[in-house]
Motif scaffolding. Structure first.
Motif, short mmCIF file in Angstrom:
data_model
loop_
_atom_site.label_atom_id
_atom_site.label_comp_id
_atom_site.label_asym_id
_atom_site.label_seq_id
_atom_site.Cartn_x
_atom_site.Cartn_y
_atom_site.Cartn_z
N GLU A 53 57.86 39.72 60.26
CA GLU A 53 58.62 38.64 59.62
C GLU A 53 58.02 38.35 58.24
N LEU A 54 58.89 38.18 57.26
CA LEU A 54 58.46 37.85 55.90
C LEU A 54 59.00 36.47 55.54
N ALA A 55 58.12 35.57 55.16
CA ALA A 55 58.51 34.23 54.72
C ALA A 55 58.21 34.13 53.22
N LEU A 56 59.23 33.84 52.43
CA LEU A 56 59.08 33.83 50.98
C LEU A 56 58.65 32.46 50.47
N ILE A 57 57.74 32.47 49.50
CA ILE A 57 57.34 31.25 48.80
C ILE A 57 57.53 31.49 47.31
N PRO A 58 57.61 30.43 46.50
CA PRO A 58 57.80 30.62 45.05
C PRO A 58 56.61 31.35 44.44
N PRO A 59 56.86 32.29 43.53
CA PRO A 59 55.75 33.01 42.89
C PRO A 59 55.03 32.12 41.88
N VAL A 60 53.72 32.16 41.91
CA VAL A 60 52.92 31.39 40.95
C VAL A 60 51.82 32.28 40.41
N PRO A 61 52.15 33.18 39.46
CA PRO A 61 51.09 33.99 38.85
C PRO A 61 50.14 33.09 38.06
N LEU A 62 48.86 33.12 38.39
CA LEU A 62 47.89 32.26 37.71
C LEU A 62 47.29 33.00 36.52
N PRO A 63 47.42 32.46 35.31
CA PRO A 63 46.81 33.12 34.15
C PRO A 63 45.29 33.14 34.29
N ALA A 72 52.28 24.86 33.08
CA ALA A 72 53.37 24.95 34.04
C ALA A 72 52.88 25.19 35.45
N VAL A 73 51.59 25.45 35.60
CA VAL A 73 51.08 25.84 36.92
C VAL A 73 51.11 24.72 37.94
N PRO A 74 50.62 23.50 37.62
CA PRO A 74 50.51 22.49 38.68
C PRO A 74 51.81 22.24 39.45
N LEU A 77 52.76 25.45 41.40
CA LEU A 77 51.81 25.68 42.47
C LEU A 77 52.03 24.70 43.62
N ASN A 78 52.30 23.44 43.28
CA ASN A 78 52.54 22.45 44.33
C ASN A 78 53.77 22.81 45.15
N SER A 79 54.80 23.32 44.49
CA SER A 79 56.00 23.75 45.22
C SER A 79 55.68 24.90 46.16
N ALA A 80 54.86 25.85 45.70
CA ALA A 80 54.50 26.98 46.54
C ALA A 80 53.63 26.53 47.72
N ILE A 81 52.72 25.58 47.47
CA ILE A 81 51.88 25.07 48.55
C ILE A 81 52.74 24.38 49.61
N ASN A 82 53.69 23.56 49.16
CA ASN A 82 54.57 22.87 50.11
C ASN A 82 55.37 23.85 50.95
N THR A 83 55.86 24.91 50.30
CA THR A 83 56.64 25.91 51.03
C THR A 83 55.77 26.65 52.03
N ALA A 84 54.56 27.02 51.62
CA ALA A 84 53.64 27.70 52.52
C ALA A 84 53.25 26.80 53.69
N ALA A 85 53.03 25.52 53.41
CA ALA A 85 52.69 24.57 54.48
C ALA A 85 53.84 24.45 55.48
N ALA A 86 55.07 24.48 54.96
CA ALA A 86 56.23 24.41 55.86
C ALA A 86 56.29 25.63 56.77
N VAL A 87 55.89 26.80 56.25
CA VAL A 87 55.85 28.01 57.07
C VAL A 87 54.79 27.86 58.16
N LEU A 88 53.61 27.36 57.80
CA LEU A 88 52.55 27.15 58.79
C LEU A 88 53.02 26.20 59.89
N ASP A 89 53.73 25.14 59.50
CA ASP A 89 54.26 24.19 60.48
C ASP A 89 55.30 24.84 61.38
N ARG A 90 56.21 25.58 60.77
CA ARG A 90 57.32 26.17 61.53
C ARG A 90 56.84 27.13 62.60
N VAL A 91 55.86 27.96 62.24
CA VAL A 91 55.40 28.97 63.21
C VAL A 91 54.28 28.44 64.10
N GLY A 92 53.76 27.24 63.79
CA GLY A 92 52.64 26.72 64.56
C GLY A 92 51.40 27.56 64.39
#
Length: 366
Positions: A53-63, A72-74, A77-92
Motif C-alpha cells: 500500500e502506498l499513502a501519498l503525502i505532499p512533497p516537501v523538498p528541503l533546501p 515556504a517550508v514551514p 512541511l506542516n501540511s505534510a506532517i498532518n497528512t503523515a500523522a493521519a496515515v499513522l492514525d488510519r492504519v494504527g
C-alpha cells in the motif's frame, strides 16, 4: 503488527524499504505494511508493483542552504506532517521506519507527534538532514557503515532484494550469459550507470570497444533508457559488445559478469559486494563525495578499484580494467574479497530490530 515505511523519492531510499517489507512479510505474513511517498517519486510505480500500500503525502523538498525557498517550508512541511500523522492514525501504526530523503522528514515528525516508535536506517556514510533529525527522536538507529556519526548506531548493512541476496553467480553464470546472447567462456565486463545511465561511463566504455575485442573480452553494457550509445560493429568471430537500454534482471547481469564498471551508490556497492562481484567504481563527481566513501571499504579490502570520473578514459580502461579481466586468478581473488565485504542478511537483521522495538513497546504498555 502495523508498520509504516518512509523511504520515497529515489531508488536508494525505496529499495531498502521494500527489501525490509519483504523480510517482514516472510517472517510474519500477517504484518500490515504501508509506505509513505509522494506523487513525484519512483515509489508511485515501485511500491504498487511489489504489492504494498502506498499513502501519498505532499512533497516537501528541503533546501540544503539558506535560500528564499526556506520561507515556504514551514507551511508545506506542516501540511505534510498532518497528512503523515493521519496515515499513522488510519492504519494504527505500531512503528515507523525511515530511510532518509524528503519523505522521511514529515514521517519522523508525525511519528513523534503521535508517540509512535521510530527506527532510522542510514545507508550512507554521511547522514542526510532527514536522518540526522530522525536520530534525535529515537535510540533505534540502523546503519550500514561501522563508523557512522549518528548516535545509538547499530550496524546492520543495507537491505537488498532476495533476488540479489540469494544469487549464486557461479551456479547460473552460463545461463545468465546465454540470456544476454553472450559467449559462455569469455571474460565478461558489465557496464552500468544506474537506471538513467552515466554518460562518462558510456563514452569511455564504447570508445574502448575495439580494445576489449582485441583482448578477448566481451561486454554487457546497460546504457540507460535515454542514451543511444552503440559500440562500432565488430568483425565475425570477435567478442561481442552488447548494449541494452535497461535491464530488469540485474541478478542475471551480475551472474553473467566477471567484473563491473559502475557508479558507487550505496545500493550498488551493497549488491555487488553481497554477490561477490568486483568492480571498477567511478563515483559520481557531484554531491558530498559519499559515493567514493561507499566504495572505499570494498576497494581497501581488495574487492575493487576506484577512479575519479574525470580520469576515466579508454586508456585507463586498457591499462587497469582489461588486465584484470585477462587474469582469472586476479578475478577470483577480487571476487572473494568483495564477498567478504558483503551483507546478504541486512533485511533480516533490520526486520528483527522492528519486531524487537514493537515487542518492547507493547510489553511496556501492558
Amino acid at each position: 503488527m502495523r508498520v509504516v515505511l518512509a523511504g520515497g523519492g529515489t531508488a536508494g531510499h525505496i529499495e531498502p524499504a521494500l527489501a525490509l517489507a519483504d523480510a517482514l512479510r516472510r517472517m510474519d505474513p500477517s504484518v500490515r505494511i504501508t509506505c509513505l511517498g509522494t506523487e513525484r517519486g519512483l515509489e508511485t510505480s515501485l511500491v504498487p508493483q511489489r504489492g504494498y500500500e502506498l499513502a501519498l503525502i505532499p512533497p516537501v523538498p528541503l533546501p540544503r542552504t539558506l535560500t528564499p525557498r526556506l520561507l515556504a517550508v514551514p507551511g508545506r512541511l506542516n501540511s505534510a506532517i498532518n497528512t503523515a500523522a493521519a496515515v499513522l492514525d488510519r492504519v494504527g501504526a505500531d512503528i515507523l521506519v525511515g530511510f532518509g530523503g524528503y519523505v522521511a522528514t514529515p514521517g519522523y515528525l508525525a511519528a513523534r507527534r503521535r508517540n509512535v516508535p521510530i527506527i532510522v536506517h542510514e545507508a550512507n556514510p554521511k547522514p542526510g538532514l532527514a536522518n540526522k533529525l530522525g536520530a534525535r527522536f529515537t535510540e533505534h538507529v540502523a546503519v550500514s557503515h561501522q563508523d557512522s556519526p549518528l548516535p545509538h548506531a547499530r550496524f546492520v548493512g543495507i537491505p537488498i532484494r532476495q533476488q540479489i541476496a540469494q544469487l549464486d553467480r557461479l551456479a547460473i553464470g552460463d545461463k545468465a550469459r546465454s540470456y544476454f546472447g553472450l559467449d559462455a567462456d569469455l571474460p565478461t565486463l558489465l557496464v552500468f550507470g544506474g537506471s538513467q545511465g552515466a554518460r562518462s561511463l558510456n563514452r569511455a566504455a564504447v570508445s574502448a570497444a575495439q580494445a576489449f575485442r582485441a583482448n578477448g573480452v566481451q561486454v554487457l553494457h546497460i546504457v540507460g533508457k535515454k542514451n543511444t550509445e552503440e559500440a562500432p560493429p565488430g568483425r565475425p568471430g570477435e567478442p561481442q559488445y552488447v548494449t541494452i537500454p535497461y535491464c530488469d534482471r540485474m541478478d542475471l547481469a551480475y551472474a553473467a559478469a566477471d567484473l563491473a564498471m559502475c557508479r558507487a551508490g550505496a545500493m550498488t556497492c551493497a549488491e555487488l559486494s553481497a554477490v561477490g562481484l568486483p568492480a571498477a567504481y567511478v563515483p559520481l563527481p557531484i554531491g558530498n563525495g559519499e559515493q567514493a566513501l561507499n566504495a572505499q571499504p570494498i576497494v581497501e579490502g581488495g574487492g575493487g578499484l576506484i577512479v575519479e570520473d574525470g580520469a576515466l578514459t579508454p586508456e585507463w580502461i586498457v591499462h587497469n580494467v582489461i588486465p584484470i579481466l585477462r587474469d582469472a586468478e586476479a578475478v577470483a581473488r577480487m571476487s572473494e574479497a568483495a564477498a567478504r565485504m558483503g551483507h546478504r542478511d541486512a533485511d533480516v537483521k533490520l526486520a528483527q530490530m522492528v519486531f524487537e522495538v514493537v515487542r518492547a513497546r507493547r510489553g511496556g504498555q501492558s
